[in-house]
Design a protein around this motif. Structure first.
Motif, PDB file in Angstrom:
ATOM      1  N   GLU A   1      43.705  35.360  35.881  1.00 46.74           N
ATOM      2  CA  GLU A   1      43.321  35.964  37.162  1.00 46.74           C
ATOM      3  C   GLU A   1      42.458  34.995  37.948  1.00 46.74           C
ATOM      4  O   GLU A   1      41.606  34.302  37.398  1.00 46.74           O
TER       5      GLU A   1
ATOM      6  N   ARG B   1      54.029  35.717  39.033  1.00 47.11           N
ATOM      7  CA  ARG B   1      53.122  36.676  38.390  1.00 47.11           C
ATOM      8  C   ARG B   1      52.337  37.475  39.439  1.00 47.11           C
ATOM      9  O   ARG B   1      52.106  38.675  39.272  1.00 47.11           O
ATOM     10  N   THR B   2      51.952  36.835  40.535  1.00 44.35           N
ATOM     11  CA  THR B   2      51.169  37.520  41.571  1.00 44.35           C
ATOM     12  C   THR B   2      51.981  38.640  42.214  1.00 44.35           C
ATOM     13  O   THR B   2      51.512  39.779  42.356  1.00 44.35           O
TER      14      THR B   2
ATOM     15  N   ASN C   1      52.537  41.525  39.794  1.00 39.13           N
ATOM     16  CA  ASN C   1      51.337  42.374  39.687  1.00 39.13           C
ATOM     17  C   ASN C   1      51.253  43.338  40.872  1.00 39.13           C
ATOM     18  O   ASN C   1      50.908  44.520  40.714  1.00 39.13           O
TER      19      ASN C   1
ATOM     20  N   LEU D   1      53.901  46.162  40.422  1.00 40.34           N
ATOM     21  CA  LEU D   1      53.481  47.138  39.403  1.00 40.34           C
ATOM     22  C   LEU D   1      52.348  48.031  39.916  1.00 40.34           C
ATOM     23  O   LEU D   1      52.322  49.237  39.644  1.00 40.34           O
ATOM     24  N   ARG D   2      51.436  47.422  40.661  1.00 36.10           N
ATOM     25  CA  ARG D   2      50.331  48.226  41.193  1.00 36.10           C
ATOM     26  C   ARG D   2      50.835  49.234  42.214  1.00 36.10           C
ATOM     27  O   ARG D   2      50.408  50.394  42.221  1.00 36.10           O
TER      28      ARG D   2
ATOM     29  N   ASP E   1      45.499  40.955  42.363  1.00 35.72           N
ATOM     30  CA  ASP E   1      46.850  40.650  41.861  1.00 35.72           C
ATOM     31  C   ASP E   1      47.057  39.153  41.628  1.00 35.72           C
ATOM     32  O   ASP E   1      47.964  38.746  40.895  1.00 35.72           O
TER      33      ASP E   1
ATOM     34  N   GLU F   1      47.167  35.534  40.407  1.00 36.32           N
ATOM     35  CA  GLU F   1      46.981  34.755  39.179  1.00 36.32           C
ATOM     36  C   GLU F   1      47.218  33.283  39.495  1.00 36.32           C
ATOM     37  O   GLU F   1      48.030  32.934  40.351  1.00 36.32           O
TER      38      GLU F   1
END
Length: 682
Positions: free
Chosen positions: A421, A434-435, A438, A441-442, A456, A458
């Motif tokens: 993070e 990955r960002t 995230n 998913l959020r 979010d 990374e």
């Protein structure tokens, strides 16, 4: 008309056999290249030797030579004459038996006939078979069996003479009728007319077609045109001539005298003589003058002997093809059908595998032609060879790992593959995948939320890695080649080059060869370097180049690796000229020591790899290493690569280990080494 599927015998050997092993071939070729062979010659040498489970050209050539010797030692050329003698013996014996049984015959007549037989052919005085056949030509045979045996001689001669020119005639004309013999004479006349026309340069295509329509059954090989017909006839006729050349003068005289009796028709010999003249004129390049010595026990008839001489010619051609010693030689030159006939199917399979191997090597990107037309190893081949050497090094290092990464999540460095993070102050690049994941998913739990929030984000972790400026100095003086250290030296350089280029790309490697003078070399140049026979070991020049390399990379850790089997015997003068002296002059040593000190001041970690057991060299190397706080490794030749690679890995970990072999930095200092050689120049 429906298409027909045609099947023929599979000719590729074992269809379940593994493909050709390019790795084994490349390793062997690389070894030979590093020993000084050109890639072309190295490939030829591998094809000649073969592989672990693959017969090579040398083995096939040996079998060809054995087959040739076996043919010569088994046979002699007296077969036809011996068969004629046996027929004469039988005919005369049967006639004598008949004369003894014939009670009605006048004693005077019987005695006269006995005298004729004795004069022509008797155990006490046997003239030549040709003379006997001629004298008995007018004899009035009383025995039917004797007359038949005598007539067989004429039949045998005719069939043998034809079999010399047309393989299989001896068997085909056995028990032939007068009509069959007439067909043969007609074929010979038409054949000579065809060859005469061809010899005069006339268009003979239609004439050839008519000839084959009428006489094609005499030619089971079914030639497609006049040239193919000429080739097959001339090859056999030349073999017949070589057989004749190999006979004694007595044998030739006998057969010449007998030839007129063939089929009882002198016209046959006239036609055959004309045929031989046409063939020699149209195919002068055939071997009409060769001969062989045959002294075996198995007699050969004229036809069978001609076949053996054709076999000998085939074996000679195979021997030349297998030698691959002529210009532009290729494995495709091998006549696989001929090889199968002479040595069997397995030999043809072995040769076909070698052909596939050569083709795969030329087409796999491992060999290429340079601007001069010479084959060279491609970069791909160099990488494959280097990887093979590294595997060998890894086995010799017995599992010791060369990890030298300093793991540190920080600013500059190479990406480690891990993410974390984002935190305030981080400058690493975002991991966009990955960002975004995230954020998605959020939002699954909060659809109305923003696409991306700060939480979010990374970033990609990096790790700071040490960098090295590596100088590998390899001795290329004549003693390295003379004592068998040339190839191990090259293998070592290639293994280290491959390791750095594949795993530690941030390091800077320079290869320096030093003999009478030193030179920076690319790996391709070093691996292809022929043995150097100039005297001189210019360590001073090599260290000058190494220190220049270190200064070009001031932020890298200098690593100095020196492979040598001799003390320095040459140096560079201020004007750039090379100065040589043996035994080593103190000034030469002083120049080398000065540059070694400069390397130490640049921070170089130094390792000497001493080859050989010379005590003077050992004292000198130990003193040099002690002076710069370096190491000495005295590996066996087979362990040189592992020792150098291990030392490099150890140096890059910041330590002094990593290499096997005997070592030590103790011993007398430089001043002690110079004892008895003159005053030391500092």
């Amino acid at each position: 008309m429906k298409d027909r599927t045609r099947f023929r015998r599979y000719e590729g050997g074992d269809p379940l056999a593994p493909p050709v092993d390019l790795a084994e071939a490349l390793d062997a070729i690389g070894e030979d290249v590093m020993a000084g062979y050109s890639p072309e010659r190295a490939m030829q040498e591998f094809l000649r030797r073969g592989g672990q489970d693959q017969r090579g050209l040398d083995d096939l050539a040996r079998r060809v030579a054995e087959r040739r010797r076996e043919l010569l030692s088994r046979h002699n050329l007296d077969g036809t004459l011996q068969e004629i003698k046996e027929l004469l013996d039988r005919a005369v014996l049967e006639e004598r038996k008949q004369l003894a049984r014939d009670a009605m015959m006048d004693d005077g007549d019987r005695a006269f006939r006995e005298m004729q037989l004795d004069a022509a052919w008797s155990d006490g005085a046997r003239p030549s078979p040709a003379a006997a056949v001629s004298e008995l030509a007018s004899y009035d045979w009383q025995s039917r069996q004797a007359r038949e045996d005598y007539e067989k001689i004429k039949d045998l001669l005719g069939r043998e003479l034809l079999d010399q020119r047309f393989a299989g005639m001896k068997q085909a004309l056995e028990n032939a009728t007068d009509e069959d013999r007439a067909r043969v004479n007609e074929m010979l006349q038409d054949l000579n007319e065809l060859l005469d026309a061809h010899r005069r340069g006339e268009d003979t295509d239609e004439q050839f077609e008519r000839f084959m329509d009428q006489h094609g059954d005499f030619f089971p090989e079914r030639p497609g045109n006049v040239e193919e017909l000429l080739d097959s006839l001339a090859q056999r006729a030349a073999a017949a001539q070589r057989m004749r050349n190999s006979m004694t003068q007595e044998q030739r005289d006998e057969l010449d005298a007998l030839a007129g009796q063939a089929f009882g028709s002198p016209e046959l010999m006239d036609s055959l003589s004309q045929l031989d003249a046409n063939l020699q004129a149209l195919r002068p390049g055939e071997d009409w003058g060769g001969s062989e010595r045959m002294d075996g026990e198995e007699g050969l008839g004229l036809g069978d002997g001609t076949g053996v001489f054709q076999d000998l010619a085939d074996l000679d051609q195979l021997s030349e093809q297998l030698s691959q010693s002529y210009g532009g030689a290729r494995m495709d030159d091998l006549d696989l059908d001929q090889l199968a006939r002479q040595l069997g199917e397995q030999a043809a399979v072995d040769a076909r595998t070698l052909q596939r191997l050569e083709k795969a090597l030329r087409e796999s990107g491992t060999l290429k032609r340079d601007s001069a037309g010479q084959l060279t190893l491609t970069p791909k081949a160099m990488r494959q060879l280097g990887k093979a050497l590294l595997r060998d090094v890894a086995q010799r290092l017995s599992g010791r790992q060369g990890q030298r990464d300093l793991d540190k999540a920080g600013a500059a460095g190479e990406r480690s593959g891990a993410t974390r993070e984002w935190a305030f102050g981080d400058t690493e690049p975002w991991d966009v995948t990955r960002t975004v994941l995230n954020g998605v998913l959020r939002r699954a739990g909060d659809p109305d939320g923003p696409l991306v929030e700060i939480g979010d984000v990374e970033v990609q972790e990096t790790e700071a890695r040490t960098q090295a400026a590596v100088a590998l100095l390899v001795d290329t003086s004549f003693s390295m080649a003379m004592d068998g250290r040339w190839v191990p030296m090259k293998r070592t350089a290639l293994a280290l080059h491959t390791l750095i280029r594949s795993r530690f790309r941030g390091d800077h490697l320079q290869l320096i060869g030093f003999g009478r003078h030193a030179e920076v070399m690319e790996i391709e140049q070093l691996t292809a370097l022929d043995a150097m026979w100039d005297k001189g070991t210019n360590l001073h020049h090599a260290l000058l180049l190494a220190n220049r390399h270190f200064r070009k990379h001031p932020n890298a850790q200098p690593v100095l690796l020196i492979v040598t089997d001799g003390e320095p015997t040459s140096h560079l003068e201020p004007d750039g000229e090379v100065w040589f002296s043996y035994p080593p002059h103190p000034l030469t040593v002083a120049y080398a020591v000065r540059e070694l000190d400069n390397a130490r001041r640049l921070g170089a970690q130094t390792t000497f790899f001493r080859l050989g057991e010379d005590p003077g060299l050992a004292r000198f190397i130990d003193s040099m290493a002690q002076r710069v706080d370096g190491r000495v490794v005295a590996p066996e030749l087979d362990d040189l690569g592992a020792a150098v690679v291990g030392s490099y890995l150890g140096s890059r970990r910041g330590g002094r280990g990593g290499a096997g072999g005997r070592g030590g930095s103790g011993g007398p200092d430089l001043g002690g080494w110079f004892g008895g050689r003159g005053s030391w120049v500092g």
